[in-house]
Motif scaffolding. Sequence first.
Motif, PDB file in Angstrom:
ATOM      1  N   GLU A  42      33.653  32.902  43.041  1.00  0.00           N
ATOM      2  CA  GLU A  42      34.900  32.039  43.526  1.00  0.00           C
ATOM      3  C   GLU A  42      35.821  32.487  42.464  1.00  0.00           C
ATOM      4  OE1 GLU A  42      31.962  30.069  42.592  1.00  0.00           O
ATOM      5  OE2 GLU A  42      31.252  30.309  44.957  1.00  0.00           O
ATOM      6  N   ARG A  43      36.132  32.048  41.096  1.00  0.00           N
ATOM      7  CA  ARG A  43      37.343  32.773  40.543  1.00  0.00           C
ATOM      8  C   ARG A  43      37.207  33.862  39.940  1.00  0.00           C
ATOM      9  NH1 ARG A  43      37.883  30.762  33.476  1.00  0.00           N
ATOM     10  NH2 ARG A  43      39.880  31.046  34.026  1.00  0.00           N
ATOM     11  N   VAL A  44      36.767  34.556  40.124  1.00  0.00           N
ATOM     12  CA  VAL A  44      36.799  36.243  40.526  1.00  0.00           C
ATOM     13  C   VAL A  44      37.596  36.363  41.492  1.00  0.00           C
ATOM     14  CG1 VAL A  44      35.181  38.724  40.768  1.00  0.00           C
ATOM     15  CG2 VAL A  44      34.199  37.111  39.193  1.00  0.00           C
ATOM     16  N   HIS A  45      37.164  35.681  42.569  1.00  0.00           N
ATOM     17  CA  HIS A  45      38.306  35.988  43.890  1.00  0.00           C
ATOM     18  C   HIS A  45      40.217  35.663  43.643  1.00  0.00           C
ATOM     19  CE1 HIS A  45      35.530  37.405  46.891  1.00  0.00           C
ATOM     20  NE2 HIS A  45      34.744  35.902  46.503  1.00  0.00           N
ATOM     21  N   GLN A  46      40.415  34.620  42.538  1.00  0.00           N
ATOM     22  CA  GLN A  46      41.631  34.107  42.330  1.00  0.00           C
ATOM     23  C   GLN A  46      42.677  35.688  41.334  1.00  0.00           C
ATOM     24  OE1 GLN A  46      40.553  30.898  39.385  1.00  0.00           O
ATOM     25  NE2 GLN A  46      40.684  29.334  40.841  1.00  0.00           N
ATOM     26  N   ALA A  47      43.995  35.435  42.070  1.00  0.00           N
ATOM     27  CA  ALA A  47      44.414  36.075  41.264  1.00  0.00           C
ATOM     28  C   ALA A  47      44.857  35.729  39.961  1.00  0.00           C
ATOM     29  CB  ALA A  47      46.052  35.883  42.593  1.00  0.00           C
ATOM     30  N   LEU A  48      45.454  37.168  39.940  1.00  0.00           N
ATOM     31  CA  LEU A  48      45.341  37.223  38.338  1.00  0.00           C
ATOM     32  C   LEU A  48      46.056  36.455  37.513  1.00  0.00           C
ATOM     33  CD1 LEU A  48      45.236  41.454  37.761  1.00  0.00           C
ATOM     34  CD2 LEU A  48      44.148  40.622  37.393  1.00  0.00           C
ATOM     35  N   GLU A  49      47.651  36.092  38.427  1.00  0.00           N
ATOM     36  CA  GLU A  49      48.669  35.337  37.521  1.00  0.00           C
ATOM     37  C   GLU A  49      47.327  34.079  37.086  1.00  0.00           C
ATOM     38  OE1 GLU A  49      49.662  36.074  41.482  1.00  0.00           O
ATOM     39  OE2 GLU A  49      49.347  38.386  39.932  1.00  0.00           O
ATOM     40  N   TYR A  50      46.508  33.542  38.146  1.00  0.00           N
ATOM     41  CA  TYR A  50      45.295  32.228  38.414  1.00  0.00           C
ATOM     42  C   TYR A  50      44.245  32.069  37.172  1.00  0.00           C
ATOM     43  CZ  TYR A  50      48.867  30.597  41.442  1.00  0.00           C
ATOM     44  OH  TYR A  50      49.993  30.772  41.652  1.00  0.00           O
ATOM     45  N   ASP A  51      44.292  33.465  36.616  1.00  0.00           N
ATOM     46  CA  ASP A  51      43.222  33.299  35.192  1.00  0.00           C
ATOM     47  C   ASP A  51      42.132  33.779  36.252  1.00  0.00           C
ATOM     48  OD1 ASP A  51      44.353  33.288  33.485  1.00  0.00           O
ATOM     49  OD2 ASP A  51      44.261  30.897  33.367  1.00  0.00           O
ATOM     50  N   GLY A  52      42.394  34.257  37.290  1.00  0.00           N
ATOM     51  CA  GLY A  52      40.929  35.338  38.097  1.00  0.00           C
ATOM     52  C   GLY A  52      41.313  37.446  37.991  1.00  0.00           C
ATOM     53  N   LEU A  53      40.296  37.240  38.930  1.00  0.00           N
ATOM     54  CA  LEU A  53      40.132  38.912  38.741  1.00  0.00           C
ATOM     55  C   LEU A  53      41.089  40.101  39.397  1.00  0.00           C
ATOM     56  CD1 LEU A  53      36.262  40.185  37.199  1.00  0.00           C
ATOM     57  CD2 LEU A  53      38.985  39.536  36.379  1.00  0.00           C
ATOM     58  N   GLY A  54      41.404  38.924  40.609  1.00  0.00           N
ATOM     59  CA  GLY A  54      42.453  39.660  42.151  1.00  0.00           C
ATOM     60  C   GLY A  54      41.345  40.192  43.272  1.00  0.00           C
TER      61      GLY A  54
END
Length: 107
Positions: A42-54
Amino acid sequence: MYVLIVIKVPKCFIKAVDKVRRSFIWKVRKEVNGGSCLMAWERVHQALEYDGLGVLNLEYMCWALQIRWLWFKKTDSNRPWKGLDIPVHKNSIAFFNIAFATHWSWG
């Protein structure tokens, strides 16, 4: 990606594709187990600005493409594919109806 507009993608297909993507990201292999993953999917899906991988969430992307299809169907009658009967997920219809009602109430 555009095939996601025209077919109703089953969850098992998205899970299978995500399994391959997860394996590639963490170990560049065909399969990987949970101990090799460095962060929650789920975190991998987060945008780069939100500490994910986008990495795109395929289920949400499918919904977004279907919403775009509904928008074109509603607003542009000149499109040659307007008459096609495309299966649309119920979440896409709900989001579209909310956005469309909100859009017209502002204008």
